[in-house]
Design a protein around this motif. Structure first.
Motif, PDB file in Angstrom:
ATOM      1  N   LEU A  70       0.824  -1.206   0.000  1.00  0.00           N
ATOM      2  CA  LEU A  70       0.000   0.000   0.000  1.00  0.00           C
ATOM      3  C   LEU A  70       0.858   1.256   0.000  1.00  0.00           C
ATOM      4  CD1 LEU A  70      -2.658  -1.163   2.596  1.00  0.00           C
ATOM      5  CD2 LEU A  70      -2.856  -1.112   0.106  1.00  0.00           C
ATOM      6  N   ALA A  71       2.142   1.048   0.030  1.00  0.00           N
ATOM      7  CA  ALA A  71       3.022   2.221   0.081  1.00  0.00           C
ATOM      8  C   ALA A  71       3.054   2.916  -1.281  1.00  0.00           C
ATOM      9  CB  ALA A  71       4.420   1.785   0.481  1.00  0.00           C
ATOM     10  N   LEU A  72       3.760   4.014  -1.282  1.00  0.00           N
ATOM     11  CA  LEU A  72       3.895   4.816  -2.499  1.00  0.00           C
ATOM     12  C   LEU A  72       4.564   4.005  -3.604  1.00  0.00           C
ATOM     13  CD1 LEU A  72       3.347   7.804  -3.064  1.00  0.00           C
ATOM     14  CD2 LEU A  72       5.711   8.260  -2.432  1.00  0.00           C
ATOM     15  N   GLU A  73       4.018   4.122  -4.803  1.00  0.00           N
ATOM     16  CA  GLU A  73       4.606   3.352  -5.908  1.00  0.00           C
ATOM     17  C   GLU A  73       5.889   3.981  -6.440  1.00  0.00           C
ATOM     18  OE1 GLU A  73       1.959   0.970  -8.860  1.00  0.00           O
ATOM     19  OE2 GLU A  73       0.823   2.725  -8.236  1.00  0.00           O
ATOM     20  N   THR A  74       6.084   5.245  -6.100  1.00  0.00           N
ATOM     21  CA  THR A  74       7.308   5.915  -6.567  1.00  0.00           C
ATOM     22  C   THR A  74       8.289   6.052  -5.411  1.00  0.00           C
ATOM     23  OG1 THR A  74       6.209   8.016  -6.145  1.00  0.00           O
ATOM     24  CG2 THR A  74       6.178   7.215  -8.402  1.00  0.00           C
ATOM     25  N   ASN A  75       9.517   6.329  -5.746  1.00  0.00           N
ATOM     26  CA  ASN A  75      10.539   6.512  -4.721  1.00  0.00           C
ATOM     27  C   ASN A  75      10.233   7.776  -3.904  1.00  0.00           C
ATOM     28  OD1 ASN A  75      12.850   7.108  -3.291  1.00  0.00           O
ATOM     29  ND2 ASN A  75      14.238   6.905  -5.026  1.00  0.00           N
ATOM     30  N   PRO A  76      10.041   7.629  -2.595  1.00  0.00           N
ATOM     31  CA  PRO A  76       9.695   8.813  -1.791  1.00  0.00           C
ATOM     32  C   PRO A  76      10.773   9.882  -1.812  1.00  0.00           C
ATOM     33  CG  PRO A  76       9.769   6.810  -0.436  1.00  0.00           C
ATOM     34  CD  PRO A  76      10.173   6.411  -1.798  1.00  0.00           C
ATOM     35  N   LYS A  77      11.973   9.498  -2.204  1.00  0.00           N
ATOM     36  CA  LYS A  77      13.054  10.494  -2.235  1.00  0.00           C
ATOM     37  C   LYS A  77      13.048  11.313  -3.530  1.00  0.00           C
ATOM     38  CE  LYS A  77      16.466   8.321   0.698  1.00  0.00           C
ATOM     39  NZ  LYS A  77      17.777   7.679   0.651  1.00  0.00           N
ATOM     40  N   VAL A  78      12.133  10.983  -4.404  1.00  0.00           N
ATOM     41  CA  VAL A  78      12.042  11.764  -5.647  1.00  0.00           C
ATOM     42  C   VAL A  78      10.891  12.753  -5.506  1.00  0.00           C
ATOM     43  CG1 VAL A  78      11.623  11.660  -8.124  1.00  0.00           C
ATOM     44  CG2 VAL A  78      13.012   9.908  -7.035  1.00  0.00           C
ATOM     45  N   LYS A  79      11.242  14.028  -5.565  1.00  0.00           N
ATOM     46  CA  LYS A  79      10.203  15.057  -5.446  1.00  0.00           C
ATOM     47  C   LYS A  79       9.486  15.176  -6.773  1.00  0.00           C
ATOM     48  CE  LYS A  79      12.642  17.821  -2.097  1.00  0.00           C
ATOM     49  NZ  LYS A  79      13.820  18.656  -2.171  1.00  0.00           N
TER      50      LYS A  79
END
Ligand SMILES: Nc1ncnc2c1ncn2[C@@H]1O[C@H](COP(=O)(O)OP(=O)(O)OP(=O)(O)O)[C@@H](O)[C@H]1O
Length: 882
Positions: free
Chosen positions: A634-643
């Protein structure tokens, strides 16, 4: 948090979660395993001289540390080596003791307390390039104090040619990327004057001649030189040329010579950084990229209140490279007021300031706060001189835990040698810099090695390729040990992927892993090359693994007698970018291919995106019983470190906007590496020609380019920095271009999945990155498709009218045929987009506006047949070719 195993769903139908693991695997879940990873693991393997994690044994006589990172072992603290440094490079870390035993022991001699003793001096200079040649990856958690490191570790270092007395952990890098990194801190806090912690230090060397990106987050809870009213946040140093010596004095955090550095310095006492006080000529760049237009450059001057003011001349640091040759003052040191670093728990500078101001008693305990990395959920156990070794252990654990909480790594604590992987493969992996697995590999490998069918979903850049290559190699090894019933040598593993560049990349990675496996070969079969050449290679070189694009593979099956016979021995089928291969564009080919393959085989499907309908049709390839390994959950599908940002502006402004975005990114990020995605090949060609005309350092890749050219540009883009790649979707999936700093997407992507994959070209291996989606007002509906992603609006910047004129001039110089082709492609693309293509009249109006914006006198005409096919024949504004 205890690590949670991955959600593994067995069966074709519903995604049931493992009863023991009721939650899907998320990055959060696995992050905890990273924590343990850096705790107590050492790889001192000399195989290939690689190691990326280590154990820290605690020893007695733990004393304060001095660390010097230098190019030459002969180098002195604080001095620059300006000799050639070619061969005699080294990184030396001087220290008193390495805390690497399971239990700390009470020091025999209490450490001396010294006033005004700088916590450390660090020198990073040219000859550190030896590290880039000889080693690639150094990681782990270092505890440094003076003394010799364990001999094994020293050997490791020496085996790679690095002459050093420090503990350096390294592994050979893959391809051109040489990287070493470490986390280290001096846990020895008894001597508060020397109590300092380095946190999350990272150094990336990409190339001997080129770049160093040094990203240091460090804190100095007892900084003797820097005024305690100031703390450094998110220090970053960009040095764009290794040949220039960089000497960085960590007392003052000033490099003596630099091309570019930036950091945040926060006044912890007076709430705001004051550039009008008397701190002398201290330059500070805000690194807040979101506010790029408000990039702050702050000049500081000497702190009048500094008690060590008088010493500033002798202790100051000369900043070379600045014409003025400024000398930096030494700031005051108040030993008696420094106790611990308990007040470093805030993140936002204002909050930090506010809190520290209000807490008078701790206001002088300046610690370098660490921006967002400094978020603390628990208050740190204050560090003090501890008599009891268990207490010390607690302190150390507290600090370590805190550091690890901050770390968002894609690596897990598991190592490849813990799995059923051939030692020769492990040796090759180690040499390639893979020692610990990524979380995805940990979650997936067992199922794949057990011979189960699997559908794996994992974020972009998390190491999926190795995840399927390892079982592929094991399959070949097993098969080669058995005698085949076939008269021809069978192909054991078939890897399918959607693009030619991706196929080459996978084959290259396979070759790296096969380094020590003699007699096992990989071949690529991709379009754009000569069919005959493929045949020749297939006949002359043994190959058990084929990496192919579907079209060319079918050509071989249909036209080359004997090829389908070889495929009858297939043991494993792998679909990389499986959702794309199973969608309409490729589905027919895949169906045909699967019909030619034996039913008794293992099938593995991988992608960063797995829409529901793909799970349904995955039955086309997978057995009824298969494992669904979802490492995203259920987490973010994109890298959270990418704004992620979006920008909405009239269509005719898009080129100018992209030009503006690129220019400001280039000025902010010296080692920029940007990918600009366009909707079609011809739009890519148009944008490339335009920016090339405007003297930007651009390259292009799209399907209309010859394969040799595509390969050359792709290889070049992998190796270099300070370059912009303008590309169509041929680069959207799977391509592993290291260190991409920004991805710009111009126009709506074909779907949400494509947006995610394109964005995934940056922020790989858990790094940071930035993505900007540029939309026209009528394309805004797409934002609904990605509304669960953390998109932020980027206000349309003020565009310089002069750049508009420049752009119009450049457009005028361009070949009309390029513009006409772009118009046709534009029309074709948006006509196929359901939401826009429905209303043909509006579509043609918009197309004609586009035509005008690129400097065409009138919209180019269409062939009658094309117009008919597109349903545009009688639409006003469409011109039909006579
Ligand atoms: N165990 C490992 N240790 C260190 N680096 C690794 C490891 N596994 C993979 N990598 C590196 O991670 C990077 C990304 O890997 P890879 O290209 O396989 O990602 P991916 O998940 O397939 O991405 P995409 O979804 O975009 O195809 C590569 O540079 C690879 O070398």
């Amino acid at each position: 948090m205890a690590p949670k195993p991955p959600a593994i769903v067995t069966g074709s139908g519903k995604a049931k979660l493992n009863s023991e693991n009721p939650q899907p695997l998320t990055i959060n879940v696995t992050r905890s395993s990273t924590r343990s990873s850096s705790k107590a693991k050492t790889n001192t393997s000399d195989d290939g001289g690689a190691s990326s994690s280590m154990a820290f044994k605690k020893k007695s006589n733990v004393e304060p540390t001095t660390a010097i990172v230098t190019q030459s072992s002969t180098r002195q603290r604080g001095k620059t080596n300006t000799d050639g440094g070619d061969a005699s490079s080294s990184i030396a870390i001087r220290s008193k003791e390495i805390l690497n035993s399971p239990k700390f022991k009470k020091p025999k001699t209490p450490p001396k307390k010294k006033a005004n003793v700088g916590p450390t001096a660090a020198i990073v200079t040219r000859s550190s390039t030896i590290v880039t040649r000889s080693s690639a990856r150094i990681s782990g958690q270092l505890r440094i104090s003076e003394g010799k490191p364990p001999s094994k570790q020293t050997e490791n270092v020496q085996s790679s040619g690095v002459r050093t007395r420090g503990m350096i952990y390294h592994a050979k890098g893959k391809g051109g990327l040489n990287k070493w990194q470490w986390n280290f801190r001096d846990a020895r806090s008894s001597d508060m004057s020397r109590n300092y912690n380095f946190e999350k230090a990272r150094h990336f060397w990409t190339n001997f001649r080129n770049n160093i990106v040094e990203n240091l987050n460090f804190r100095d809870p007892r900084s003797s030189d820097v005024s305690r009213n100031y703390s450094f946040q998110r220090a970053r140093h960009y040095c764009s040329n290794v040949r220039n010596d960089i000497v960085e004095n960590w007392r003052t955090r000033m490099p003596t010579y630099f091309l570019m550095f930036e950091w945040k310095m926060v006044n912890t006492e007076n709430r705001t950084v004051n550039n009008s006080n008397s701190l002398s000529k201290y330059r500070c760049y805000s690194t807040d990229r979101r506010n790029r237009d408000r990039l702050r450059k702050l000049d500081f001057t000497k702190n009048e209140s500094s008690t060590s003011e008088g010493k500033s001349n002798s202790e100051g640091l000369v900043v070379k490279g600045d014409e003025r040759k400024s000398r930096w003052p030494r700031f005051r040191h108040n030993l008696e007021e420094s106790t611990d670093d308990e007040d470093d728990e805030d993140t936002e500078e204002d909050v930090v300031d506010e809190e520290r101001r209000s807490r008078g008693s701790v206001k002088m305990m300046s610690n370098a706060a660490l921006g967002k990395y400094d978020v603390k959920t628990e208050k740190r156990v204050p560090l003090k001189f501890v008599e009891d070794e268990d207490d010390l252990l607690l302190h150390v654990e507290a600090i370590r835990k805190e550091g690890e909480d901050e770390k968002e790594s894609i690596l897990s604590s598991k190592r490849f040698d813990e799995y059923d992987v051939s030692p020769l493969t492990v040796k090759a992996l180690t040499e390639a810099g893979y020692v610990q697995m990524t979380k995805v590999q940990e979650a997936t490998l067992s199922a794949c090695l057990e011979g189960k069918d699997a559908l794996v979903k994992a974020r972009t850049g998390t190491g999926k390729s190795a995840t399927f290559l390892l079982p592929a190699i094991e399959t070949v090894l097993k098969a080669s040990s058995k005698k085949s019933a076939l008269r021809v040598s069978p192909i054991d593993v078939l890897i399918l992927c959607p693009t030619r560049e991706l196929a080459s990349q996978i084959a290259a990675e396979a070759n790296v892993l096969l380094k020590y496996h003699e007699g096992i070969g990989v071949q690529t079969l991709v379009g754009g090359t000569r069919f005959k050449e493929d045949q020749r290679r297939l006949e002359s070189n043994p190959c058990q693994i084929i990496v192919a694009t579907p079209g060319r593979l079918l050509d071989h099956i249909e036209n080359k007698s004997g090829f389908s016979t070889r495929l009858m021995g297939l043991k494993m089928l792998i679909l990389d970018e499986a959702d794309h291969l199973l969608d309409l564009g490729f589905r027919k080919d895949i169906e045909k291919l699967v019909d030619c393959l034996p039913r008794r085989r293992q099938s593995l499907l991988f992608s960063a995106t797995v829409p529901k309908e793909v799970r349904r049709i995955s039955q086309l390839v997978l057995r009824k019983e298969y494992d669904y390994v979802d490492t995203v959950g259920l987490a973010l599908e994109t890298n959270p470190k990418v704004k992620q940002f979006y920008l909405v502006a009239p269509h005719e402004q898009h080129f100018q906007l992209v030009h503006h975005l690129l220019s400001s990114h280039i000025s902010e990020v010296p080692d920029y590496k940007v990918i600009v995605f366009c909707t079609t090949a011809m739009m890519t060609s148009l944008m490339f020609s335009l920016f090339r005309e405007m003297k930007m350092n651009v390259r292009e890749i799209h399907s209309r380019k010859p394969q040799l050219y595509r390969t050359r540009i792709s290889d070049e883009f992998k190796e270099t920095k300070r370059v912009i790649l303008i590309t169509s979707d041929v680069s959207a999936r799977g391509m592993n271009y290291p260190d991409v700093t920004l991805v710009i997407q111009v126009g709506i992507p074909v779907d949400r999945e494509q947006y995610i994959h394109r964005l995934g070209r940056t922020g790989r291996e858990g790094k940071e990155g930035e993505g900007i989606l540029v939309l026209a007002p009528w394309e805004q509906y797409f934002l609904d498709d990605i509304k669960d992603l953390p998109m932020e609006n980027w206000p349309v910047p003020h565009l310089d009218p002069r750049s508009k004129v420049k752009m119009e001039d450049a457009l005028e110089k361009m070949d009309t045929s390029v513009k006409e082709a772009a118009y046709h492609a534009w029309l074709g693309y948006y006509n196929s987009v359901r939401e826009i293509g429905r209303d043909k009249t509006t579509l043609v109006e918009l197309a004609n506006q586009f035509s005008e914006s690129i400097g065409l006198q009138k919209p180019p005409s269409l062939f009658r047949r094309t117009a008919l096919k597109m349903g545009l024949k009688d639409i006003p504004g469409i011109r039909i070719r006579k």
